[in-house]
Design a protein around this motif. Structure first.
Motif, PDB file in Angstrom:
ATOM      1  N   ASN A 119     -32.480  36.173  32.960  1.00 29.99           N
ATOM      2  CA  ASN A 119     -32.372  37.604  32.739  1.00 29.99           C
ATOM      3  C   ASN A 119     -30.973  38.026  32.349  1.00 29.99           C
ATOM      4  OD1 ASN A 119     -33.342  40.327  32.793  1.00 29.99           O
ATOM      5  ND2 ASN A 119     -32.319  40.584  34.741  1.00 29.99           N
ATOM      6  N   GLY A 120     -29.958  37.350  32.870  1.00 33.99           N
ATOM      7  CA  GLY A 120     -28.568  37.617  32.499  1.00 33.99           C
ATOM      8  C   GLY A 120     -28.082  39.003  32.853  1.00 33.99           C
ATOM      9  N   GLY A 121     -28.695  39.645  33.863  1.00 32.98           N
ATOM     10  CA  GLY A 121     -28.238  40.968  34.262  1.00 32.98           C
ATOM     11  C   GLY A 121     -28.794  42.104  33.423  1.00 32.98           C
ATOM     12  N   LEU A 122     -29.769  41.813  32.525  1.00 30.16           N
ATOM     13  CA  LEU A 122     -30.342  42.860  31.696  1.00 30.16           C
ATOM     14  C   LEU A 122     -31.238  43.753  32.527  1.00 30.16           C
ATOM     15  CD1 LEU A 122     -31.434  40.678  28.641  1.00 30.16           C
ATOM     16  CD2 LEU A 122     -29.338  41.985  28.876  1.00 30.16           C
ATOM     17  N   ASP A 123     -31.371  45.029  32.115  1.00 24.22           N
ATOM     18  CA  ASP A 123     -32.299  45.881  32.827  1.00 24.22           C
ATOM     19  C   ASP A 123     -33.718  45.602  32.335  1.00 24.22           C
ATOM     20  OD1 ASP A 123     -32.759  47.287  30.437  1.00 24.22           O
ATOM     21  OD2 ASP A 123     -31.176  48.724  30.888  1.00 24.22           O
ATOM     22  N   ALA A 124     -34.691  46.237  32.986  1.00 24.44           N
ATOM     23  CA  ALA A 124     -36.090  45.912  32.721  1.00 24.44           C
ATOM     24  C   ALA A 124     -36.479  46.196  31.272  1.00 24.44           C
ATOM     25  CB  ALA A 124     -36.989  46.696  33.673  1.00 24.44           C
ATOM     26  N   ASP A 125     -36.007  47.307  30.696  1.00 21.44           N
ATOM     27  CA  ASP A 125     -36.387  47.668  29.331  1.00 21.44           C
ATOM     28  C   ASP A 125     -35.873  46.653  28.315  1.00 21.44           C
ATOM     29  OD1 ASP A 125     -37.639  49.909  30.293  1.00 21.44           O
ATOM     30  OD2 ASP A 125     -35.904  51.206  29.996  1.00 21.44           O
ATOM     31  N   VAL A 126     -34.597  46.276  28.472  1.00 23.29           N
ATOM     32  CA  VAL A 126     -34.015  45.314  27.535  1.00 23.29           C
ATOM     33  C   VAL A 126     -34.695  43.958  27.677  1.00 23.29           C
ATOM     34  CG1 VAL A 126     -31.908  44.137  26.822  1.00 23.29           C
ATOM     35  CG2 VAL A 126     -31.823  46.528  27.516  1.00 23.29           C
ATOM     36  N   MET A 153     -20.653  38.785  30.270  1.00 24.11           N
ATOM     37  CA  MET A 153     -20.931  39.034  31.675  1.00 24.11           C
ATOM     38  C   MET A 153     -21.857  40.249  31.806  1.00 24.11           C
ATOM     39  SD  MET A 153     -19.635  36.645  33.312  1.00 24.11           S
ATOM     40  CE  MET A 153     -19.964  37.274  34.965  1.00 24.11           C
ATOM     41  N   PRO A 154     -22.757  40.226  32.803  1.00 18.48           N
ATOM     42  CA  PRO A 154     -23.706  41.328  32.964  1.00 18.48           C
ATOM     43  C   PRO A 154     -23.002  42.666  33.207  1.00 18.48           C
ATOM     44  CG  PRO A 154     -24.369  39.431  34.272  1.00 18.48           C
ATOM     45  CD  PRO A 154     -22.998  39.131  33.749  1.00 18.48           C
ATOM     46  N   VAL A 155     -23.562  43.716  32.635  1.00 18.91           N
ATOM     47  CA  VAL A 155     -23.075  45.075  32.839  1.00 18.91           C
ATOM     48  C   VAL A 155     -24.268  45.930  33.265  1.00 18.91           C
ATOM     49  CG1 VAL A 155     -22.040  47.108  31.790  1.00 18.91           C
ATOM     50  CG2 VAL A 155     -21.251  44.837  31.127  1.00 18.91           C
ATOM     51  N   TYR A 156     -24.117  46.594  34.407  1.00 21.13           N
ATOM     52  CA  TYR A 156     -25.150  47.504  34.895  1.00 21.13           C
ATOM     53  C   TYR A 156     -24.644  48.926  34.659  1.00 21.13           C
ATOM     54  CZ  TYR A 156     -26.410  43.223  37.406  1.00 21.13           C
ATOM     55  OH  TYR A 156     -26.718  41.933  37.725  1.00 21.13           O
ATOM     56  N   ALA A 157     -25.471  49.769  34.047  1.00 24.48           N
ATOM     57  CA  ALA A 157     -25.030  51.121  33.710  1.00 24.48           C
ATOM     58  C   ALA A 157     -26.145  52.119  33.959  1.00 24.48           C
ATOM     59  CB  ALA A 157     -24.571  51.193  32.253  1.00 24.48           C
ATOM     60  N   SER A 158     -25.761  53.336  34.341  1.00 28.09           N
ATOM     61  CA  SER A 158     -26.717  54.421  34.529  1.00 28.09           C
ATOM     62  C   SER A 158     -26.240  55.636  33.747  1.00 28.09           C
ATOM     63  CB  SER A 158     -26.852  54.773  36.019  1.00 28.09           C
ATOM     64  OG  SER A 158     -25.598  55.151  36.549  1.00 28.09           O
ATOM     65  N   LYS A 159     -27.193  56.383  33.227  1.00 25.63           N
ATOM     66  CA  LYS A 159     -26.864  57.581  32.477  1.00 25.63           C
ATOM     67  C   LYS A 159     -26.789  58.777  33.426  1.00 25.63           C
ATOM     68  CE  LYS A 159     -30.525  56.871  30.064  1.00 25.63           C
ATOM     69  NZ  LYS A 159     -31.640  56.993  29.085  1.00 25.63           N
ATOM     70  N   ALA A 160     -26.271  59.894  32.924  1.00 30.03           N
ATOM     71  CA  ALA A 160     -26.273  61.125  33.716  1.00 30.03           C
ATOM     72  C   ALA A 160     -27.707  61.479  34.074  1.00 30.03           C
ATOM     73  CB  ALA A 160     -25.625  62.258  32.931  1.00 30.03           C
ATOM     74  N   PHE A 195     -30.492  47.656  42.361  1.00 28.32           N
ATOM     75  CA  PHE A 195     -30.708  46.285  41.907  1.00 28.32           C
ATOM     76  C   PHE A 195     -30.005  45.330  42.853  1.00 28.32           C
ATOM     77  CE2 PHE A 195     -27.300  48.406  39.619  1.00 28.32           C
ATOM     78  CZ  PHE A 195     -26.214  47.583  39.835  1.00 28.32           C
ATOM     79  N   GLN A 196     -30.239  44.057  42.626  1.00 24.76           N
ATOM     80  CA  GLN A 196     -29.632  43.025  43.453  1.00 24.76           C
ATOM     81  C   GLN A 196     -28.766  42.137  42.569  1.00 24.76           C
ATOM     82  OE1 GLN A 196     -32.441  40.629  45.676  1.00 24.76           O
ATOM     83  NE2 GLN A 196     -31.054  40.495  47.391  1.00 24.76           N
ATOM     84  N   LEU A 197     -27.555  41.846  43.020  1.00 25.62           N
ATOM     85  CA  LEU A 197     -26.645  40.983  42.281  1.00 25.62           C
ATOM     86  C   LEU A 197     -27.030  39.517  42.484  1.00 25.62           C
ATOM     87  CD1 LEU A 197     -23.254  42.762  43.074  1.00 25.62           C
ATOM     88  CD2 LEU A 197     -24.667  42.983  41.028  1.00 25.62           C
ATOM     89  N   PRO A 198     -26.533  38.628  41.634  1.00 26.43           N
ATOM     90  CA  PRO A 198     -26.898  37.212  41.751  1.00 26.43           C
ATOM     91  C   PRO A 198     -26.586  36.584  43.105  1.00 26.43           C
ATOM     92  CG  PRO A 198     -25.866  37.625  39.630  1.00 26.43           C
ATOM     93  CD  PRO A 198     -25.734  38.888  40.424  1.00 26.43           C
ATOM     94  N   ASP A 199     -25.607  37.135  43.851  1.00 34.82           N
ATOM     95  CA  ASP A 199     -25.258  36.556  45.154  1.00 34.82           C
ATOM     96  C   ASP A 199     -26.116  37.115  46.286  1.00 34.82           C
ATOM     97  OD1 ASP A 199     -24.216  39.130  45.181  1.00 34.82           O
ATOM     98  OD2 ASP A 199     -22.525  38.570  46.464  1.00 34.82           O
ATOM     99  N   SER A 247     -22.535  55.961  35.832  1.00 32.72           N
ATOM    100  CA  SER A 247     -21.668  54.927  36.408  1.00 32.72           C
ATOM    101  C   SER A 247     -21.879  53.597  35.694  1.00 32.72           C
ATOM    102  CB  SER A 247     -21.954  54.753  37.901  1.00 32.72           C
ATOM    103  OG  SER A 247     -21.752  55.965  38.607  1.00 32.72           O
ATOM    104  N   THR A 248     -20.855  52.739  35.766  1.00 35.92           N
ATOM    105  CA  THR A 248     -20.915  51.423  35.140  1.00 35.92           C
ATOM    106  C   THR A 248     -20.349  50.387  36.094  1.00 35.92           C
ATOM    107  OG1 THR A 248     -20.605  52.401  32.938  1.00 35.92           O
ATOM    108  CG2 THR A 248     -20.215  50.030  33.157  1.00 35.92           C
ATOM    109  N   LEU A 249     -21.056  49.271  36.222  1.00 35.32           N
ATOM    110  CA  LEU A 249     -20.624  48.163  37.070  1.00 35.32           C
ATOM    111  C   LEU A 249     -20.617  46.895  36.230  1.00 35.32           C
ATOM    112  CD1 LEU A 249     -19.919  47.488  40.085  1.00 35.32           C
ATOM    113  CD2 LEU A 249     -22.301  46.773  40.319  1.00 35.32           C
ATOM    114  N   ARG A 250     -19.450  46.266  36.126  1.00 36.69           N
ATOM    115  CA  ARG A 250     -19.320  45.066  35.292  1.00 36.69           C
ATOM    116  C   ARG A 250     -18.925  43.869  36.156  1.00 36.69           C
ATOM    117  NH1 ARG A 250     -18.330  44.318  29.948  1.00 36.69           N
ATOM    118  NH2 ARG A 250     -17.881  46.540  29.665  1.00 36.69           N
ATOM    119  N   LEU A 251     -19.699  42.803  36.073  1.00 36.09           N
ATOM    120  CA  LEU A 251     -19.350  41.568  36.776  1.00 36.09           C
ATOM    121  C   LEU A 251     -18.233  40.861  36.024  1.00 36.09           C
ATOM    122  CD1 LEU A 251     -22.037  42.256  38.148  1.00 36.09           C
ATOM    123  CD2 LEU A 251     -22.580  39.824  38.144  1.00 36.09           C
ATOM    124  N   GLU A 252     -17.240  40.388  36.759  1.00 38.57           N
ATOM    125  CA  GLU A 252     -16.114  39.702  36.149  1.00 38.57           C
ATOM    126  C   GLU A 252     -16.444  38.225  35.930  1.00 38.57           C
ATOM    127  OE1 GLU A 252     -13.448  41.104  35.013  1.00 38.57           O
ATOM    128  OE2 GLU A 252     -13.976  43.098  35.735  1.00 38.57           O
TER     129      GLU A 252
END
Length: 366
Positions: free
Chosen positions: A57-64, A130-137, A143-147, A157-162
């Motif tokens: 899945n590589g951190g993609l959201d369900a739609d992608v 690297m996976p990027v999780y993002a939400s719109k206004a 969601f659950q991270l790989p760990d 908001s945006t959350l980017r795994l390093e």
């Protein structure tokens, strides 16, 4: 469905299991957690399948992910491959065509996972992959991270795994607001980077609010212990039910002076205060975490701060025709109310007017 005889490859192809891995369906999460509790000997199998799915899945959201799956299926169809087809040369083996197809897909998945694992060992991760999780206004995601850490991401908001997150270096960057319930791993501290601070934890639950257009950034600790490192060199350790509020220095006209109870904070980078979490007396709700339960709460907050919160919550733009309105203070508690209703209730406390210019713009006036 009886999952007792399923292999990891079978679980990866199960829709309910995919929803469990992505954290998008509470019912699926509850089912798989209960199933593992009832079958502890299958926990290793479930975790193996989960790692396989997350790698794919590589951190993609369900739609992608669904879009990618459609393209994969269309590519198979373009080559004349359909569910139920068999190689013509294989006449001696009599088995259901769909089972053959499923076995072929499972073999492909296994090979792909092994290839990806091998590539991860030799090809360093970069910011672009690297996976990027993002939400719109107006949108919140969980969601659950790989760990295994659980995250609820607030609106806009945006959350980017390093790079290195998958290899035990658990670092990520946040812009906006998120609630974290961290999977404990003493050997791999969990580090969240924001523009104004770095937060290091070993295993805990806490909230981070770091929107670029807010006058402050906050870390609210629910349980465990965190260390906050700030650019000016301060190191702050938080205890449960405490929050750290850091003042920002900005020339934006949208940022108002600090509230009186925060007057001890210097109006410069590095000024901070440690407060207790804010509780609503009626039901003991925690204001700093109310958004996680889809509850909109503000306690003696300025209209300027509330307007920014409403913009993110409802996905609108709010414009003040009269600047004095920004200094009005309100306390409110709303559960699944429309923006129109929220503003009507606020009018009962202080006189002001509002109008909707279109579906996405609200004008406030006296």
């Amino acid at each position: 469905m009886n999952y007792w005889r399923h292999k990891a490859e079978d679980l990866v192809m199960d829709e309910s299991f995919q929803q469990y891995c992505m954290g998008t369906n509470p019912a699926a999460i509850r089912f798989w957690e209960q199933w593992q509790a009832a079958h502890p000997e299958k926990r290793d199998l479930v975790q193996t399948a989960k790692v396989m799915y997350l790698c794919l899945n590589g951190g993609l959201d369900a739609d992608v992910f669904a879009a990618h799956h459609r393209k994969f299926t269309e590519a198979l169809f373009a080559r004349g491959i359909r569910p139920g087809m068999q190689e013509r040369k294989i006449q001696a083996v009599k088995q259901n065509g769909w089972k053959w197809y499923a076995l072929a897909v499972a073999a492909t998945l296994t090979g792909l996972v092994l290839t990806m694992i091998w590539m991860r060992k030799d090809v360093p991760a970069t910011e672009s992959n690297m996976p990027v999780y993002a939400s719109k206004a107006g949108e919140r995601k969980s969601f659950q991270l790989p760990d295994g850490s659980k995250v609820v991401l607030n609106a806009a908001s945006t959350l980017r795994l390093e790079p290195g997150f998958h290899n035990g270096k658990r670092e990520l960057t946040l812009e906006g607001e998120a609630f974290f319930d961290i999977a404990q791993d003493v050997s791999a501290p969990f580090v969240i980077h924001t523009e104004d601070m770095d937060i290091t934890v070993l295993g805990t639950a806490f909230n981070v609010k770091a929107y670029k257009d807010d006058q402050t950034v906050e870390t609210a600790l629910i349980r465990g212990r965190v260390r906050v490192d700030m650019p000016a060199g301060q190191q702050i350790y938080l205890q449960p039910k405490e929050k750290l509020v850091i003042a920002r220095q900005t020339e934006s006209s949208d940022i108002q002076p600090l509230q009186p109870q925060r007057a001890d904070m210097r109006k410069a980078p590095g000024g901070y205060a440690i407060d207790s979490l804010t509780h609503i007396p009626q039901d003991s709700a925690i204001v700093e975490l109310s958004w996680v339960d889809n509850r909109l709460i503000f306690a003696d907050e300025s209209f300027g701060d509330i307007a920014r919160k409403l913009e993110r919550w409802y996905g609108v733009q709010i414009r003040f025709e009269t600047e004095t309105l920004r200094g009005y203070h309100f306390t409110g508690h709303f559960n699944k109310e429309t923006l129109h209703r929220v503003l009507e209730v606020m009018q009962l406390s202080r006189p002001f007017g509002f109008r909707f210019e279109n579906d996405h713009t609200v004008v406030l006036h006296q």
